[in-house]
Design a protein around this motif. Structure first.
Motif, mmCIF file in Angstrom:
data_model
loop_
_atom_site.group_PDB
_atom_site.id
_atom_site.type_symbol
_atom_site.label_atom_id
_atom_site.label_comp_id
_atom_site.label_asym_id
_atom_site.label_seq_id
_atom_site.Cartn_x
_atom_site.Cartn_y
_atom_site.Cartn_z
ATOM 1 N N GLU A 18 0.823 -1.211 0.000
ATOM 2 C CA GLU A 18 0.000 0.000 0.000
ATOM 3 C C GLU A 18 0.857 1.261 0.000
ATOM 4 O OE1 GLU A 18 -3.270 1.962 2.909
ATOM 5 O OE2 GLU A 18 -3.462 -0.195 2.564
ATOM 6 N N MET A 19 2.050 1.158 0.555
ATOM 7 C CA MET A 19 2.953 2.313 0.574
ATOM 8 C C MET A 19 3.289 2.773 -0.838
ATOM 9 S SD MET A 19 5.563 1.658 3.740
ATOM 10 C CE MET A 19 6.558 3.023 3.235
ATOM 11 N N LEU A 20 3.429 1.834 -1.776
ATOM 12 C CA LEU A 20 3.744 2.222 -3.153
ATOM 13 C C LEU A 20 2.562 2.933 -3.799
ATOM 14 C CD1 LEU A 20 5.925 2.215 -5.320
ATOM 15 C CD2 LEU A 20 4.995 0.050 -6.138
ATOM 16 N N ALA A 21 1.353 2.494 -3.496
ATOM 17 C CA ALA A 21 0.162 3.183 -4.003
ATOM 18 C C ALA A 21 0.117 4.607 -3.466
ATOM 19 C CB ALA A 21 -1.097 2.413 -3.613
ATOM 20 N N CYS A 22 0.447 4.780 -2.203
ATOM 21 C CA CYS A 22 0.483 6.127 -1.611
ATOM 22 C C CYS A 22 1.563 6.979 -2.272
ATOM 23 C CB CYS A 22 0.728 6.034 -0.106
ATOM 24 S SG CYS A 22 -0.653 5.333 0.815
ATOM 25 N N MET A 23 2.712 6.384 -2.543
ATOM 26 C CA MET A 23 3.790 7.120 -3.204
ATOM 27 C C MET A 23 3.370 7.532 -4.612
ATOM 28 S SD MET A 23 6.653 8.597 -3.183
ATOM 29 C CE MET A 23 7.230 8.119 -1.579
#
Length: 69
Positions: A18-23
């Motif tokens: 999910e961190m990559l989606a946020c990035m």
């Protein structure tokens, strides 16, 4: 139209993915609507790289910059 495809390794942990989606959302806000921003994982999670690349093309990209993250 240019696109940026953020690519990470991928994880079994949903929070890490999910961190990559946020990035990707952050980068999209920084570059504005003139550039398409998508993301993909190398393995262990979706979307995979072909799917991420396809999403860029489907949104109108004629140039895709693959950015390892």
């Amino acid at each position: 139209m240019k696109a940026i495809l953020l690519i990470d390794h991928g994880s079994k942990r949903a929070e890490a993915n999910e961190m990559l989606a946020c990035m990707a959302n952050l980068v999209q806000a920084m570059v504005g609507p003139e550039v398409i921003v998508e993301y993909a994982h190398m393995e262990l999670a979706g979307p995979d790289i072909p799917t991420g690349f396809g999403a860029c093309v489907q949104r109108g990209a004629t140039e895709v910059i693959a950015f390892p993250y």
